[in-house]
Write an enzyme that holds these catalytic residues in place. Structure first.
Site, PDB file in Angstrom:
ATOM      1  N   THR A 146      -6.639  12.365  39.028  1.00 55.34           N
ATOM      2  CA  THR A 146      -7.530  13.419  38.548  1.00 55.34           C
ATOM      3  C   THR A 146      -7.673  13.418  37.037  1.00 55.34           C
ATOM      4  O   THR A 146      -6.749  13.016  36.306  1.00 55.34           O
ATOM      5  CB  THR A 146      -6.993  14.793  38.986  1.00 55.34           C
ATOM      6  N   TYR A 187      -0.788  21.205  38.803  1.00 56.78           N
ATOM      7  CA  TYR A 187      -1.608  20.225  39.524  1.00 56.78           C
ATOM      8  C   TYR A 187      -1.727  18.934  38.726  1.00 56.78           C
ATOM      9  O   TYR A 187      -1.440  17.837  39.214  1.00 56.78           O
ATOM     10  CB  TYR A 187      -2.994  20.802  39.817  1.00 56.78           C
TER      11      TYR A 187
END
Length: 343
Positions: A117, A142
Site C-alpha cells: 500500500t 495499517y
C-alpha cells in the site's frame, strides 16, 4: 503448476482469480470470508475456507497442490479502524503474513506477489509523485503492518536465494471487472468512488466530504485512482517477471495523476445522471492533501501500461456493478463514512 490466491474471495483477490483462470492457470483460493464472498470466486478455482495464519491449512494446500506462486491479498485495509484496533491489524497483516512466508519457504515455494500500500510512505513531504525510494514513514498501524511485511520479505529473500517477491504498493483502487463477473461488494466499504456510486443509486443517504481547505486546486483532497483491472494486470506481469528469473522488486501501482474529491463527485454525477446529496465537513486527522504515485518502476521493470485510465471509465464499471450485484448484499447505509482511506 498452480497458483494460490489468499483473500481470493475479496474485492481485488476475486478479480485476480478470474484473470488467472482466463489465462489458463490452475487456481487455488484460500479465504475465511470475513469480508469476501464465496459467490465472487470463479467456480473453476479450488476453494479452501480457512485462515491464512493456520499452518495446518497451509500445509494441507501445499501438500495437495503443486504451488508455483502465491498472490497474497488477505488482510485488513481500513486506516481509521487500524488506529482503533492496532493489534488486530498487526496480527492479520504482519504475523499471519510471516506464517505464510515461513510455510512457503518450508514447502520450497519461491514466488510471492504481495498486496502492499501507499500508506507505507505516510504523509507526502512534497507535492511531487511518490517514488519507491522516498522515505517510508507510515502514520497508521495499517501502513506499519504492511511495511513490516515488506521488511520480512526483503530479509527472507536475502536469507533464501530461491525465494523472490514483488511487492506492489497500491494507491486508490476502484471500479469493477469490465466483464461484470465480480466487483467491490465489501460491506461498509470506505472507498470514495464506491461510496459515491452507492449514494447515486440511493443505497446511502448522503455523501460526506471531509475537508475543503486543502492546498489543492479546489480545496479537497487529491488521490491517484487506479482501475482494478489495471491493477490485476500489474500482478499478472509481476508473476511473469518472477518466472523470468528477475530479482525481487517493489513497485507503485497508480497512474501518476490525481483527482480531487469534487472531481470524483462531478464524474459520478455525470456518468450516473444524478445530483448527489453532499454534506461538507471539516478535515479529519491524518488525511493528506495529495497522494499521487510515480509508476515509472512498474512501467520499466514489469512492462505495465494502464489500459483503463480516467475517472469516467472507472466509475462506469463501478456503477454497472452496483446496479447488478445481488439485492441481498445491498442495504441503506449511513452517509457518514471515511472517504479517503488508502487502498
Amino acid at each position: 503448476m498452480a497458483v494460490l490466491v489468499t483473500g481470493g474471495a475479496g474485492y481485488i483477490g476475486s478479480h485476480m482469480v478470474w484473470s488467472l483462470i482466463d489465462s489458463g492457470h490452475e487456481v487455488i483460493v484460500l479465504d475465511r470470508l470475513s469480508t469476501g464472498f464465496r459467490s465472487a470466486v470463479s467456480p473453476q478455482a479450488t476453494f479452501y475456507y480457512g485462515d491464512v495464519g493456520d499452518r495446518d491449512v497451509l500445509r494441507q494446500i501445499f501438500a495437495a497442490h503443486k504451488i508455483e506462486a502465491v498472490f497474497h491479498f488477505a488482510g485488513l485495509v481500513v486506516v481509521p479502524d487500524s488506529v482503533e484496533n492496532p493489534l488486530e491489524y498487526y496480527n492479520n497483516n504482519t504475523v499471519k503474513a510471516c506464517i505464510l512466508i515461513e510455510e512457503m519457504v518450508r514447502a520450497k515455494i519461491g514466488k510471492f506477489i504481495f498486496s502492499s500500500t501507499a500508506a507505507v510512505y505516510g504523509a507526502p513531504q512534497s507535492d511531487q509523485p511518490m517514488r519507491e525510494t522516498d522515505a517510508l514513514k507510515p502514520e497508521s498501524p495499517y501502513g506499519q503492518s504492511k511495511l513490516m511485511t515488506e521488511l520480512i520479505l526483503a530479509d527472507t529473500a536475502r536469507a533464501h536465494p530461491d525465494f523472490r517477491y514483488v511487492a506492489l504498493r497500491y494507491f486508490n483502487v476502484a471500479g469493477a471487472e469490465r466483464k461484470g463477473r465480480t466487483g467491490q461488494s465489501t460491506r461498509g466499504a470506505t472507498h470514495l468512488i464506491k461510496v459515491a456510486c452507492e449514494t447515486a443509486l440511493g443505497q446511502r443517504a448522503s455523501l460526506h466530504i471531509y475537508g475543503t481547505d486543502y492546498p489543492t486546486p479546489d480545496g479537497t483532497g487529491v488521490r491517484d485512482y487506479i482501475h482494478v483491472d489495471d491493477l490485476v494486470d500489474a500482478h499478472a506481469m509481476a508473476l511473469h517477471y518472477l518466472r523470468a528469473g528477475e530479482q525481487s522488486l517493489v513497485a507503485n501501482c497508480g497512474y501518476g495523476c490525481g483527482a480531487s474529491v469534487l472531481d470524483v463527485v462531478a464524474a459520478v454525477e455525470r456518468v450516473a445522471g444524478v445530483t448527489l446529496p453532499v454534506t461538507l465537513s471539516g478535515r479529519r486527522a491524518g488525511d493528506c492533501a495529495s497522494v499521487i504515485a510515480d509508476p515509472t518502476v512498474a512501467r520499466k521493470k514489469l512492462g505495465w501500461t494502464a489500459v483503463h485510465p480516467g475517472l469516467d471509465s472507472i466509475i462506469a464499471t463501478a456503477l454497472a456493478w452496483e446496479r447488478r450485484r445481488p439485492v441481498a448484499e445491498v442495504a441503506l447505509l449511513d452517509g457518514i463514512v471515511p472517504l479517503l482511506a488508502t487502498a
